[in-house]
Design a protein around this motif. Structure first.
Motif, PDB file in Angstrom:
ATOM      1  N   VAL A 127       0.848  -1.197   0.000  1.00 12.02           N
ATOM      2  CA  VAL A 127       0.000   0.000   0.000  1.00 12.02           C
ATOM      3  C   VAL A 127       0.879   1.241   0.000  1.00 12.02           C
ATOM      4  N   ASP A 128       0.584   2.161  -0.894  1.00  7.39           N
ATOM      5  CA  ASP A 128       1.340   3.411  -1.001  1.00  7.39           C
ATOM      6  C   ASP A 128       0.825   4.412   0.027  1.00  7.39           C
ATOM      7  N   LEU A 129       1.658   4.768   1.008  1.00  6.19           N
ATOM      8  CA  LEU A 129       1.274   5.699   2.068  1.00  6.19           C
ATOM      9  C   LEU A 129       1.869   7.077   1.815  1.00  6.19           C
ATOM     10  N   SER A 130       1.112   8.114   2.144  1.00  4.14           N
ATOM     11  CA  SER A 130       1.648   9.479   2.136  1.00  4.14           C
ATOM     12  C   SER A 130       1.152  10.184   3.381  1.00  4.14           C
ATOM     13  N   LEU A 131       1.977  11.107   3.906  1.00  4.34           N
ATOM     14  CA  LEU A 131       1.643  11.828   5.131  1.00  4.34           C
ATOM     15  C   LEU A 131       1.859  13.309   4.914  1.00  4.34           C
ATOM     16  N   CYS A 132       0.832  14.099   5.200  1.00  5.05           N
ATOM     17  CA  CYS A 132       0.891  15.554   5.055  1.00  5.05           C
ATOM     18  C   CYS A 132       0.833  16.195   6.444  1.00  5.05           C
ATOM     19  N   PRO A 133       1.910  16.866   6.887  1.00  4.55           N
ATOM     20  CA  PRO A 133       1.831  17.589   8.156  1.00  4.55           C
ATOM     21  C   PRO A 133       0.835  18.742   8.039  1.00  4.55           C
ATOM     22  N   ALA A 134      -0.104  18.828   8.975  1.00  6.92           N
ATOM     23  CA  ALA A 134      -1.137  19.868   8.907  1.00  6.92           C
ATOM     24  C   ALA A 134      -1.708  20.100  10.296  1.00  6.92           C
ATOM     25  N   GLU A 135      -1.868  21.360  10.653  1.00 10.26           N
ATOM     26  CA  GLU A 135      -2.547  21.688  11.899  1.00 10.26           C
ATOM     27  C   GLU A 135      -3.986  21.153  11.829  1.00 10.26           C
ATOM     28  N   PRO A 136      -4.625  20.937  12.988  1.00 11.82           N
ATOM     29  CA  PRO A 136      -5.947  20.287  12.982  1.00 11.82           C
ATOM     30  C   PRO A 136      -6.954  20.900  12.012  1.00 11.82           C
ATOM     31  N   ASP A 137      -7.073  22.231  11.990  1.00 11.02           N
ATOM     32  CA  ASP A 137      -8.048  22.849  11.085  1.00 11.02           C
ATOM     33  C   ASP A 137      -7.677  22.623   9.626  1.00 11.02           C
ATOM     34  N   ASP A 138      -6.373  22.676   9.317  1.00 13.21           N
ATOM     35  CA  ASP A 138      -5.924  22.442   7.941  1.00 13.21           C
ATOM     36  C   ASP A 138      -6.143  20.988   7.539  1.00 13.21           C
ATOM     37  N   GLY A 139      -5.891  20.078   8.476  1.00 13.12           N
ATOM     38  CA  GLY A 139      -6.136  18.667   8.180  1.00 13.12           C
ATOM     39  C   GLY A 139      -7.599  18.392   7.911  1.00 13.12           C
ATOM     40  N   LEU A 140      -8.471  19.067   8.652  1.00 14.44           N
ATOM     41  CA  LEU A 140      -9.908  18.908   8.429  1.00 14.44           C
ATOM     42  C   LEU A 140     -10.306  19.425   7.055  1.00 14.44           C
ATOM     43  N   THR A 141      -9.711  20.526   6.637  1.00 14.82           N
ATOM     44  CA  THR A 141      -9.986  21.062   5.298  1.00 14.82           C
ATOM     45  C   THR A 141      -9.555  20.072   4.225  1.00 14.82           C
ATOM     46  N   LEU A 142      -8.373  19.480   4.387  1.00 17.03           N
ATOM     47  CA  LEU A 142      -7.877  18.486   3.424  1.00 17.03           C
ATOM     48  C   LEU A 142      -8.793  17.269   3.382  1.00 17.03           C
ATOM     49  N   LEU A 143      -9.272  16.844   4.551  1.00 17.11           N
ATOM     50  CA  LEU A 143     -10.152  15.679   4.613  1.00 17.11           C
ATOM     51  C   LEU A 143     -11.456  15.953   3.880  1.00 17.11           C
ATOM     52  N   ARG A 144     -12.055  17.102   4.134  1.00 18.70           N
ATOM     53  CA  ARG A 144     -13.335  17.426   3.495  1.00 18.70           C
ATOM     54  C   ARG A 144     -13.180  17.660   2.003  1.00 18.70           C
ATOM     55  N   ALA A 145     -11.991  18.063   1.564  1.00 16.82           N
ATOM     56  CA  ALA A 145     -11.740  18.273   0.134  1.00 16.82           C
ATOM     57  C   ALA A 145     -11.399  16.972  -0.584  1.00 16.82           C
ATOM     58  N   GLY A 146     -11.306  15.874   0.161  1.00 12.91           N
ATOM     59  CA  GLY A 146     -10.983  14.592  -0.452  1.00 12.91           C
ATOM     60  C   GLY A 146      -9.515  14.413  -0.757  1.00 12.91           C
ATOM     61  N   GLU A 147      -8.647  15.255  -0.175  1.00 11.05           N
ATOM     62  CA  GLU A 147      -7.214  15.166  -0.456  1.00 11.05           C
ATOM     63  C   GLU A 147      -6.485  14.237   0.498  1.00 11.05           C
ATOM     64  N   VAL A 148      -7.100  13.882   1.625  1.00  8.09           N
ATOM     65  CA  VAL A 148      -6.564  12.859   2.516  1.00  8.09           C
ATOM     66  C   VAL A 148      -7.709  11.944   2.935  1.00  8.09           C
ATOM     67  N   ASP A 149      -7.354  10.755   3.411  1.00  8.78           N
ATOM     68  CA  ASP A 149      -8.341   9.765   3.808  1.00  8.78           C
ATOM     69  C   ASP A 149      -8.554   9.729   5.323  1.00  8.78           C
ATOM     70  N   VAL A 150      -7.503  10.040   6.061  1.00 10.24           N
ATOM     71  CA  VAL A 150      -7.559  10.053   7.529  1.00 10.24           C
ATOM     72  C   VAL A 150      -6.800  11.276   8.012  1.00 10.24           C
ATOM     73  N   ALA A 151      -7.380  12.016   8.957  1.00 11.45           N
ATOM     74  CA  ALA A 151      -6.705  13.191   9.515  1.00 11.45           C
ATOM     75  C   ALA A 151      -6.699  13.085  11.032  1.00 11.45           C
ATOM     76  N   LEU A 152      -5.509  13.187  11.632  1.00 10.19           N
ATOM     77  CA  LEU A 152      -5.433  13.237  13.077  1.00 10.19           C
ATOM     78  C   LEU A 152      -5.752  14.644  13.558  1.00 10.19           C
ATOM     79  N   SER A 153      -6.534  14.730  14.619  1.00 10.77           N
ATOM     80  CA  SER A 153      -6.953  16.031  15.107  1.00 10.77           C
ATOM     81  C   SER A 153      -6.998  16.014  16.629  1.00 10.77           C
ATOM     82  N   ILE A 154      -7.432  17.128  17.209  1.00 14.32           N
ATOM     83  CA  ILE A 154      -7.462  17.314  18.657  1.00 14.32           C
ATOM     84  C   ILE A 154      -8.830  17.856  19.038  1.00 14.32           C
TER      85      ILE A 154
END
Length: 314
Positions: free
Chosen positions: A121-148
């Protein structure tokens, strides 16, 4: 739309030169082959075969269609193989986002564990603050986002499209300059620091900031904010320079400067932030996504079990 199964029948007729031989190769009846070819001719809008006493031969349209059929069937075979690989975790991709302190602690362990178990499986990781990670998740650019999230906060009214998986409760500590008058104590009451200047995050929606403000409110004072900084390494620098004091979560203790000290809260339960893995509620949970969520739960559990006490004795 041309039916792929009928294209396969046409290819067998072309290969074997007769309906009867094609029927035997496909384990069909000769009548079924004839019906499939007639239906394909209707779909194509052209005559595809010509029958004669010497057998069956293709028309120009039939030869053109068979020429494409091999490529179509090959691509379908590739697609089936790729789907089987993805479903069997031997292929596919998974895109992750995580905030900095999680990138330095939980994610290396999770990624290493996942790759050991599912190297295809090809994995990629994007460092992103919680709000930015949520934006990426909702835009379909990531599959899982860690948040707080703050453990005391009510459910967000704008999160109906999200599914949150709790991973870890991350306790907060107090960070002081090494030369601070209270640095010699192993535990501190927050009220003892009521007159200090503080470094906190910049965003009003930052969970760490809301946790800090809530703790001060419970302790009975309004904190004086000296600087707003989102990077705990930067906050350490300002604390070391004597510009004030700060909260710091356990996950950020992976890298502690020599000129600051970390102290526990003296009484009661330490303020905590909850680390969660977010996915879109209605999204397809692929085998890779589910496997990564399972790994995150496992790694977070192991991390919590051996909770670091780094710098508390310094």
């Amino acid at each position: 739309m041309l039916d792929v199964r009928r294209l396969r029948v046409l290819r067998e007729v072309a290969t074997h030169g007769s309906f009867s031989a094609a029927a035997e190769a496909l384990s069909y009846t000769q009548s079924a082959v004839s019906q499939q070819i007639a239906a394909l001719e209707r779909e194509a809008g052209a005559r595809l075969v010509e029958r004669s006493a010497r057998g069956v031969k293709l028309t120009d349209a039939g030869r053109a269609l068979v020429g494409h059929t091999d490529a179509i069937l090959a691509r379908l075979a590739d697609a089936e193989e790729e789907l089987q690989a993805i479903n069997g975790l031997r292929g596919g991709r998974l895109r992750l986002a995580a905030f900095p302190s999680a990138c330095a602690t939980l994610m290396p362990l999770a990624v290493a564990t996942f790759r050991e178990r599912h190297p295809g499986v090809d994995l990629s990781l994007c460092p992103a603050e919680p709000d930015d990670g949520l934006t990426l998740l909702r835009a379909g650019e990531v599959d899982v986002a860690l948040s707080i999230e703050a453990t005391f906060a009510p459910p967000r009214t704008d999160a109906a499209d999200l599914e949150a998986l709790p991973l870890l409760d991350d306790p907060m500590y107090i960070m002081l300059p090494r030369e601070h008058p209270l640095a010699g104590r192993s535990r501190l009451k927050l009220v003892d620091l009521a007159d200090e200047s503080w470094m906190i995050g910049t965003a009003a929606t930052c969970p760490d900031t809301s946790i800090f403000m809530r703790a001060c409110q419970v302790a009975g004072f309004e904190p004086t904010i000296a600087f707003n900084l989102d990077d705990y390494n930067a906050i350490q620098g300002f604390v070391a320079a004597g510009m004030g004091v700060s909260f710091i979560p356990d996950l950020a203790l992976i890298n502690v400067r020599d000129d600051v000290v970390i102290r526990s809260f003296g009484s009661g339960r330490s303020p905590v932030r909850r680390i969660i893995a977010l996915t879109l509620a209605d999204s397809y949970r692929s085998p890779a996504k589910q496997a990564m969520l399972d790994v995150l739960v496992e790694v977070a559990g192991e991390f919590g079990a051996r909770r670091t006490e780094l710098a508390l004795a310094s």
